[in-house]
Design an enzyme around this catalytic site. Structure first.
Site, PDB file in Angstrom:
ATOM      1  N   ASP A 190      -4.415  20.203 -13.608  1.00 54.53           N
ATOM      2  CA  ASP A 190      -4.696  18.907 -14.234  1.00 54.53           C
ATOM      3  C   ASP A 190      -4.160  18.967 -15.664  1.00 54.53           C
ATOM      4  O   ASP A 190      -4.668  19.733 -16.489  1.00 54.53           O
ATOM      5  CB  ASP A 190      -6.214  18.653 -14.208  1.00 54.53           C
ATOM      6  CG  ASP A 190      -6.599  17.273 -14.756  1.00 54.53           C
ATOM      7  OD1 ASP A 190      -5.814  16.703 -15.543  1.00 54.53           O
ATOM      8  OD2 ASP A 190      -7.698  16.786 -14.416  1.00 54.53           O
TER       9      ASP A 190
ATOM     10  N   LYS B 250      -5.500   7.984 -19.331  1.00 53.30           N
ATOM     11  CA  LYS B 250      -5.751   8.575 -20.645  1.00 53.30           C
ATOM     12  C   LYS B 250      -4.493   8.536 -21.517  1.00 53.30           C
ATOM     13  O   LYS B 250      -4.057   7.472 -21.912  1.00 53.30           O
ATOM     14  CB  LYS B 250      -6.304   9.992 -20.462  1.00 53.30           C
ATOM     15  CG  LYS B 250      -7.425  10.105 -19.430  1.00 53.30           C
ATOM     16  CD  LYS B 250      -8.708   9.440 -19.873  1.00 53.30           C
ATOM     17  CE  LYS B 250      -9.763   9.391 -18.770  1.00 53.30           C
ATOM     18  NZ  LYS B 250     -10.082  10.650 -18.136  1.00 53.30           N
TER      19      LYS B 250
ATOM     20  N   TYR C 240     -13.143  18.641 -15.210  1.00 50.58           N
ATOM     21  CA  TYR C 240     -13.670  17.289 -15.445  1.00 50.58           C
ATOM     22  C   TYR C 240     -14.875  17.040 -14.524  1.00 50.58           C
ATOM     23  O   TYR C 240     -14.880  17.504 -13.382  1.00 50.58           O
ATOM     24  CB  TYR C 240     -12.535  16.297 -15.175  1.00 50.58           C
ATOM     25  CG  TYR C 240     -12.915  14.857 -15.303  1.00 50.58           C
ATOM     26  CD1 TYR C 240     -13.152  14.302 -16.549  1.00 50.58           C
ATOM     27  CD2 TYR C 240     -13.037  14.049 -14.181  1.00 50.58           C
ATOM     28  CE1 TYR C 240     -13.505  12.961 -16.665  1.00 50.58           C
ATOM     29  CE2 TYR C 240     -13.378  12.717 -14.293  1.00 50.58           C
ATOM     30  CZ  TYR C 240     -13.618  12.177 -15.542  1.00 50.58           C
ATOM     31  OH  TYR C 240     -13.957  10.869 -15.655  1.00 50.58           O
TER      32      TYR C 240
ATOM     33  N   ARG D 156       0.838  -1.211   0.000  1.00 51.78           N
ATOM     34  CA  ARG D 156       0.000   0.000   0.000  1.00 51.78           C
ATOM     35  C   ARG D 156       0.870   1.257   0.000  1.00 51.78           C
ATOM     36  O   ARG D 156       0.483   2.284  -0.535  1.00 51.78           O
ATOM     37  CB  ARG D 156      -0.963   0.007   1.195  1.00 51.78           C
ATOM     38  CG  ARG D 156      -1.705   1.335   1.366  1.00 51.78           C
ATOM     39  CD  ARG D 156      -3.038   1.230   2.103  1.00 51.78           C
ATOM     40  NE  ARG D 156      -2.991   0.377   3.260  1.00 51.78           N
ATOM     41  CZ  ARG D 156      -2.434   0.690   4.439  1.00 51.78           C
ATOM     42  NH1 ARG D 156      -1.862   1.875   4.616  1.00 51.78           N
ATOM     43  NH2 ARG D 156      -2.435  -0.169   5.428  1.00 51.78           N
TER      44      ARG D 156
HETATM   45  C1  LIG Z   1     -10.563  11.030 -16.979  1.00 49.11           C
HETATM   46  C2  LIG Z   1     -10.136  12.312 -16.345  1.00 49.11           C
HETATM   47  C3  LIG Z   1      -9.983  12.397 -14.953  1.00 49.11           C
HETATM   48  C4  LIG Z   1     -10.296  11.230 -14.026  1.00 49.11           C
HETATM   49  O1  LIG Z   1      -9.430  10.167 -14.202  1.00 49.11           O
HETATM   50  P1  LIG Z   1      -9.803   8.629 -13.853  1.00 49.11           P
HETATM   51  O2  LIG Z   1      -8.538   7.904 -14.121  1.00 49.11           O
HETATM   52  O3  LIG Z   1     -10.941   8.236 -14.725  1.00 49.11           O
HETATM   53  O4  LIG Z   1     -10.205   8.608 -12.414  1.00 49.11           O
HETATM   54  C5  LIG Z   1      -9.542  13.594 -14.433  1.00 49.11           C
HETATM   55  N1  LIG Z   1      -9.281  14.663 -15.215  1.00 49.11           N
HETATM   56  C6  LIG Z   1      -9.437  14.624 -16.557  1.00 49.11           C
HETATM   57  C7  LIG Z   1      -9.136  15.830 -17.361  1.00 49.11           C
HETATM   58  C8  LIG Z   1      -9.869  13.441 -17.165  1.00 49.11           C
HETATM   59  O5  LIG Z   1     -10.039  13.407 -18.491  1.00 49.11           O
END
Ligand SMILES: *Cc1c(COP(=O)(O)O)cnc(C)c1O
Length: 403
Positions: A187, A212, A115, A62
């Protein structure tokens, strides 16, 4: 903040080599997937020293894991950071980071277009613990500056936004945040480090949904945050206790994906530009949002702070959701799915992708039309994607003329 030792090679080279050597064993050229939950010690003093962080090593999965460490090191170097820590998902990276730094009575300033999951943290969960949240119209830099100047602990930005592709001028906002001593979190999921490295523009923490573009193959979930050692240690502590740790197999898949990050993102940006140009000229398209288009509201800011415009775009069709329901199933080279950043081209309406978490009323308030379609360009040959779009639009035109 920027580790000078890591600035020697280009991003494509670092994506392949960085973070791996220390974790290799048995002369293997690849990092192993270490599935062991615990690590055994015969020497009780050594065990203790590792446990309290006096000596390097691993104790329990963890907290840390060698495969996960290799992934973290690679992203840390790509983002030009001093430290990085990882998470089971992108949302875990975002929530753990916000909860590390916000206390009851604190305030956070952000934008409306984050998001969907992030937006829920701002509108539902942070108010629950008495954190004051102000969300400004995305792209209204004057309003954002004004709200930050009132004083806040955290400024949270996402640029470009998913799925409206709005841009925030990072350096401009960092400057104001510094005046009031606020921490700036960005982000960077949509841009990826190929197109943008926000730490070099002054933000304190940069985070990703590694699910992503970083992973790039839609087969592993993960998140990561990078910044100074001092800040990242605090977030790591929150995560090791609260438990949203990245699993070794996912870390390996993400690590392998990152090796081709530059190749993929360059091809995705090329495809996105061509798709945007095609849509921009089409009479059945109402609007196209892509920062690479000169007509994009924030094209100049994007050009200033990004090295490329990325693989994501969105568009609105004449006829709204009714047209969307005809066009999307007619596409041959497109998954109609909730993901983005993968090697396959993906199409999806915001109401079932980025903003599925929020209500129709909330989407309207956020300025996201119900018929808005997000396109995540894959790495296919551009000619095939354009030909596919052409036949799908011809099908749509025919169906619409029947009405
Ligand atoms: C998909 C996404 C998230 C969340 O990510 P997960 O891996 O699905 O939890 C956060 N910010 C952006 C810009 C995203 O496209």
């Amino acid at each position: 903040m920027i580790n000078e030792n890591t600035k020697k090679s280009g991003l494509g080279t670092e994506a392949v080599w960085a973070g791996e050597q220390e974790q290799r064993v048995h002369r293997a050229t690849q990092v192993p997937v270490v599935v062991s939950v615990a690590y055994a010690y015969d020497d009780m003093d050594e065990w203790y020293d590792v446990a309290i962080g006096k000596k390097p090593g691993h104790i329990y999965g963890r907290n840390t894991n060698p495969t996960v460490t290799a992934f973290e090191s690679k992203i840390r170097i790509l983002e030009r950071a001093e430290a990085a820590t990882s998470f089971s998902t992108g949302m875990a990276a975002i929530s753990n980071t916000l909860y590390t730094f916000l206390r009851p009575g604190d305030s956070v300033v952000s934008i409306k277009d984050t998001y969907g999951g992030t937006n829920k943290i701002f509108t539902e969960f942070l108010p629950n613990i008495n954190v004051d949240v102000t969300l400004v119209d995305t792209g209204d830099h004057d309003a954002l500056e004004q709200e930050i100047r009132k004083g806040c602990q955290v400024v949270y930005i996402e640029t470009p936004t998913n799925p409206t592709l709005k841009i925030t001028d990072i350096e401009r906002i960092v400057k104001v945040a510094k005046e009031v001593g606020a921490l700036v979190i960005a982000d960077n999921t949509v841009a990826s480090p190929v197109n943008q490295t926000p730490l070099t523009l002054g933000v304190d923490l940069v985070l990703h949904s590694a699910t992503k573009f970083l992973g790039g193959h839609a087969d592993a979930l993960g998140g990561v945050v990078c910044g100074s050692k001092k800040l990242v240690e605090k977030i790591y502590h929150y995560r090791e206790i609260n438990g949203a740790s990245l699993a070794p197999w996912d870390a390996y898949l993400l690590l392998r994906g990152v090796k081709t990050l530059k190749l993929r993102v360059l091809q995705q940006a090329e495809n996105a530009m061509q798709i945007a140009n095609y849509l921009d000229k089409h009479e059945l398209v109402e609007a196209v949002y892509y920062p690479g288009l000169e007509t994009h509201t924030h094209h100049d800011i994007a050009k200033k702070q990004m090295r490329g415009f990325g693989g994501l775009l969105s568009f609105a069709l004449k006829g709204g959701m009714e047209s969307v329901s005809i066009l999307l199933p007619a596409l041959k080279y497109a998954n109609c799915a909730a993901n983005l950043g993968s090697v396959e081209t993906t199409f999806g309406p915001a109401r079932t992708t980025s903003h599925v978490e929020v209500t129709p009323e909330e989407r309207k308030a956020l300025g996201i039309p119900e018929g808005l379609v997000r396109v995540s360009a894959g790495i296919e040959d551009s000619e095939d994607l354009l030909a596919d779009l052409e036949q799908a639009f011809n099908h749509l035109a025919k169906e619409m003329s029947k009405k």
